[in-house]
Design a protein around this motif. Structure first.
Motif, PDB file in Angstrom:
ATOM      1  N   TRP A 172       0.853  -1.188   0.000  1.00 48.65           N
ATOM      2  CA  TRP A 172       0.000   0.000   0.000  1.00 48.65           C
ATOM      3  C   TRP A 172       0.898   1.252   0.000  1.00 48.65           C
ATOM      4  O   TRP A 172       2.026   1.238   0.486  1.00 48.65           O
ATOM      5  N   ARG A 173       0.353   2.305  -0.633  1.00 52.51           N
ATOM      6  CA  ARG A 173       1.098   3.558  -0.718  1.00 52.51           C
ATOM      7  C   ARG A 173       0.118   4.741  -0.698  1.00 52.51           C
ATOM      8  O   ARG A 173      -1.014   4.632  -1.174  1.00 52.51           O
ATOM      9  N   THR A 174       0.597   5.870  -0.154  1.00 47.99           N
ATOM     10  CA  THR A 174      -0.119   7.139  -0.259  1.00 47.99           C
ATOM     11  C   THR A 174       0.738   8.053  -1.116  1.00 47.99           C
ATOM     12  O   THR A 174       1.875   8.384  -0.736  1.00 47.99           O
ATOM     13  N   ILE A 175       0.234   8.439  -2.290  1.00 48.45           N
ATOM     14  CA  ILE A 175       1.016   9.187  -3.275  1.00 48.45           C
ATOM     15  C   ILE A 175       0.396  10.570  -3.472  1.00 48.45           C
ATOM     16  O   ILE A 175      -0.830  10.731  -3.514  1.00 48.45           O
ATOM     17  N   GLU A 176       1.270  11.559  -3.633  1.00 48.56           N
ATOM     18  CA  GLU A 176       0.803  12.918  -3.925  1.00 48.56           C
ATOM     19  C   GLU A 176       1.386  13.430  -5.235  1.00 48.56           C
ATOM     20  O   GLU A 176       0.675  14.048  -6.034  1.00 48.56           O
ATOM     21  N   GLU A 177       2.661  13.212  -5.496  1.00 49.56           N
ATOM     22  CA  GLU A 177       3.321  13.679  -6.705  1.00 49.56           C
ATOM     23  C   GLU A 177       3.361  12.561  -7.759  1.00 49.56           C
ATOM     24  O   GLU A 177       3.247  11.376  -7.441  1.00 49.56           O
TER      25      GLU A 177
END
Length: 209
Positions: free
Chosen positions: A187-192
């Motif tokens: 799992w990952r939280t990505i913004e860019e």
């Protein structure tokens, strides 16, 4: 008178009652050498053929019937094999056509925040792939715009709750501009905008669009 009658009887006996010397020679010839066995067998075969002509015809018919049956059994095997080869090649063609019909893959494969549009990612069109699949757990990757994963998330949470959103949302935190990605094992939280090749721990690939 009696002598004349005896001579007449002897003459009749010699002509009609005694065996034919030619046939007698044929029968008795095997005693002198081995060459007569063939003549004897030929005579017997001819005699048997004359006595029972139906048996000879039956034998010929059975022989012809056996040959015909063998031909019938041999030809379909060849046809079936040939047919299978044809169907196999045509099946491969249809599989290739279906694979080609699946669409295009992202190259490179990007992920990004909610501000990054989704679609087919290329060097000129930098879009986040929304058809990601994990080759480690064989699950499709889900993503949620404007959300991030809580720090308490662990492997067992995703293992037990994927891919049901009503269970996953207990660990989702509202974060504008971010996008939460997850499969069953990662799992990952990505913004860019991020190229997946830079994250060596993820086993996500484009599942084609």
């Amino acid at each position: 008178m009696a002598e004349d009658l005896d001579e007449l009887l002897d003459e009749v006996e010699s002509k009609f009652c005694r065996p034919d010397p030619l046939r007698l020679g044929m029968v008795e010839r095997p005693r002198g050498g081995g060459g007569g066995s063939g003549i004897l067998s030929n005579d017997r075969n001819r005699a048997e053929a004359k006595e029972n002509p139906r048996s000879t015809e039956t034998f010929k018919k059975e022989h012809d019937l056996d040959s015909l049956i063998n031909e019938i059994f041999e030809e379909p095997n060849f046809d079936k094999k040939h047919f299978k080869l044809k169907s196999k090649s045509s099946g491969n063609t249809s599989v290739r056509a279906s694979i080609q019909g699946l669409g295009k893959s992202c190259s490179p494969v990007y992920v990004g925040g909610s501000a990054v549009p989704c679609g087919i990612g290329t060097n000129t069109s930098q879009r986040a792939c929304d058809h990601l699949r994990c080759i480690a757990c064989d699950f499709w990757v889900v993503s949620y715009d404007d959300y991030g994963w809580d720090k308490s998330c662990d492997y067992l949470f995703f293992r037990n709750n994927m891919p049901e959103f009503h269970k996953l949302k207990t660990k989702l935190v509202k974060k504008k501009g971010k996008r939460a990605y997850a499969c069953q094992c990662s799992w990952r939280t990505i913004e860019e905008l991020t190229d997946l090749q830079t994250d060596h721990h993820l086993r996500w690939v484009c599942g084609k669009h």
